[in-house]
Design a protein around this motif. Sequence first.
Motif, mmCIF file in Angstrom:
data_model
loop_
_atom_site.group_PDB
_atom_site.id
_atom_site.type_symbol
_atom_site.label_atom_id
_atom_site.label_comp_id
_atom_site.label_asym_id
_atom_site.label_seq_id
_atom_site.Cartn_x
_atom_site.Cartn_y
_atom_site.Cartn_z
ATOM 1 N N PHE A 236 0.819 -1.214 0.000
ATOM 2 C CA PHE A 236 0.000 0.000 0.000
ATOM 3 C C PHE A 236 0.853 1.264 0.000
ATOM 4 O O PHE A 236 2.026 1.244 0.353
ATOM 5 C CB PHE A 236 -0.964 -0.007 1.190
ATOM 6 N N PHE B 41 -3.056 -0.815 -2.819
ATOM 7 C CA PHE B 41 -4.065 0.169 -2.419
ATOM 8 C C PHE B 41 -3.451 1.358 -1.693
ATOM 9 O O PHE B 41 -2.259 1.404 -1.425
ATOM 10 C CB PHE B 41 -5.121 -0.506 -1.536
ATOM 11 N N ARG B 42 -4.320 2.302 -1.392
ATOM 12 C CA ARG B 42 -3.944 3.525 -0.734
ATOM 13 C C ARG B 42 -4.412 3.438 0.713
ATOM 14 O O ARG B 42 -5.583 3.145 0.972
ATOM 15 C CB ARG B 42 -4.720 4.640 -1.437
ATOM 16 N N ASP C 271 -7.622 5.214 1.853
ATOM 17 C CA ASP C 271 -8.894 4.692 1.355
ATOM 18 C C ASP C 271 -9.561 3.805 2.397
ATOM 19 O O ASP C 271 -10.731 3.452 2.261
ATOM 20 C CB ASP C 271 -8.691 3.881 0.068
ATOM 21 N N LEU C 272 -8.801 3.397 3.417
ATOM 22 C CA LEU C 272 -9.363 2.517 4.446
ATOM 23 C C LEU C 272 -9.304 3.175 5.821
ATOM 24 O O LEU C 272 -8.255 3.164 6.478
ATOM 25 C CB LEU C 272 -8.582 1.192 4.492
ATOM 26 N N ARG D 10 -8.547 1.817 -6.515
ATOM 27 C CA ARG D 10 -9.899 1.649 -5.963
ATOM 28 C C ARG D 10 -10.238 0.162 -5.805
ATOM 29 O O ARG D 10 -10.748 -0.274 -4.780
ATOM 30 C CB ARG D 10 -10.924 2.330 -6.884
ATOM 31 N N ALA E 226 -8.336 -1.289 -2.916
ATOM 32 C CA ALA E 226 -8.912 -0.924 -1.620
ATOM 33 C C ALA E 226 -10.089 -1.834 -1.278
ATOM 34 O O ALA E 226 -10.271 -2.226 -0.122
ATOM 35 C CB ALA E 226 -9.346 0.546 -1.623
ATOM 36 N N ARG F 94 -10.188 -4.074 2.028
ATOM 37 C CA ARG F 94 -11.226 -3.825 3.031
ATOM 38 C C ARG F 94 -11.822 -5.124 3.566
ATOM 39 O O ARG F 94 -12.149 -5.222 4.747
ATOM 40 C CB ARG F 94 -12.313 -2.934 2.430
#
Length: 325
Positions: free
Chosen positions: A38, A78-79, A82-83, A299, A302, A306
């Motif tokens: 990430f 992912f970023r 974003d979570l 996106r 993420a 999640r």
Amino acid sequence: MKRILSGIQSSGTPHLGNYLGAMKNHIEMQKDHECFIFIADLHALTTVRDPEKMRSMIREIAIDYLALGLDPDKTVFFRQSDLPEHSELAWILSTVTPLGLLERAHAFKDATAKGMKEPSTGLFTYPVLMAADILLYKPDLVPVGKDQKQHIEIARDIAEKFNNTYGEVFPLPDPYIPDQSAYIIGTDGKHKMSKSYGNVIEFFADEKTLKKQVMSIVTDSTPMQDPKDPAKCAVYKLYAYFATPEEQKTLADKYKKGGFGYGDAKKILLAKLLEYFAPYRQKRIELQSDLGYIDTVLREGAKKARKVANKTMAEVREKTGLNFK
Ligand code: ADP
Ligand code: TRP
């Protein structure tokens, strides 16, 4: 298959230290590991305060990884921001983290020793957020450069504290620090290569900048005609990471024979870097023209992340009583 997790801050153009110490390993590990990688943009907030710069740096580091071969079908990419689960768990963990543990952390001490004025609380609690990043995904291994080892140890300590307080939730993560890539020296020949020392070689920079950075490598003052010791030279050491054993021997022989200057060695290193990174530089140009693709990759990443993070948070809420039944 073992699960790995690692992050990289979106706080600047990546350099050879980042590549050899982290990014290259991450990409190689996707062959035979379940990978979570990430972009640590929340961590980057401790140093980047310009929103435009923040946005562009997040995309840039994503492009860098994809250009270097990260495959979003194999790696959950992912970023961090974003979570919200990362920040949420960081808070919960902070309530079991002894102050003394953070006071001993090198990164904060280094930043203040380097004269950082008014260091923020975020910089101080940086290792707690990092512990949350790691523990949310229950990885077996956390591949990082040697400089991050202490942060992993802190994450283990925090996990133990939580487990002892509330019952077993977090397996203790192990750092994974491949020997040959552990510590890359900067162009000053003294400190680790790091953005904060300004001693970097940015392999995706334009050729002129790259040349300037390579030529700036500090060498000793052995005269041109004298024999030189390759093992003591930063130029040779960097070259060795990218050259075949035969190529290494050829250059080492030139050093030992004498009549060969450091300037010549630098030119050989520059040519090697340009050759090695050529396909990645090309891929980078292609990716840059399709930012929509980059955003979609992050996106989708993420969404996958999640699923795992939510599961861990449900356990944490259960153990801490933060859920109603
Ligand atoms: P910087 O020190 O330039 O700010 P980061 O702290 O963002 O770099 O590091 C990102 C990743 O690259 C981490 O996993 C770190 O261990 C690795 N890394 C950075 N510099 C080096 C280096 N000189 N040698 C080995 N690994 C490094
Ligand atoms: N602190 C790391 C660095 O500066 C980046 C990072 C944030 C990280 N969270 C992480 C690395 C979790 C591994 C695991 O390089």
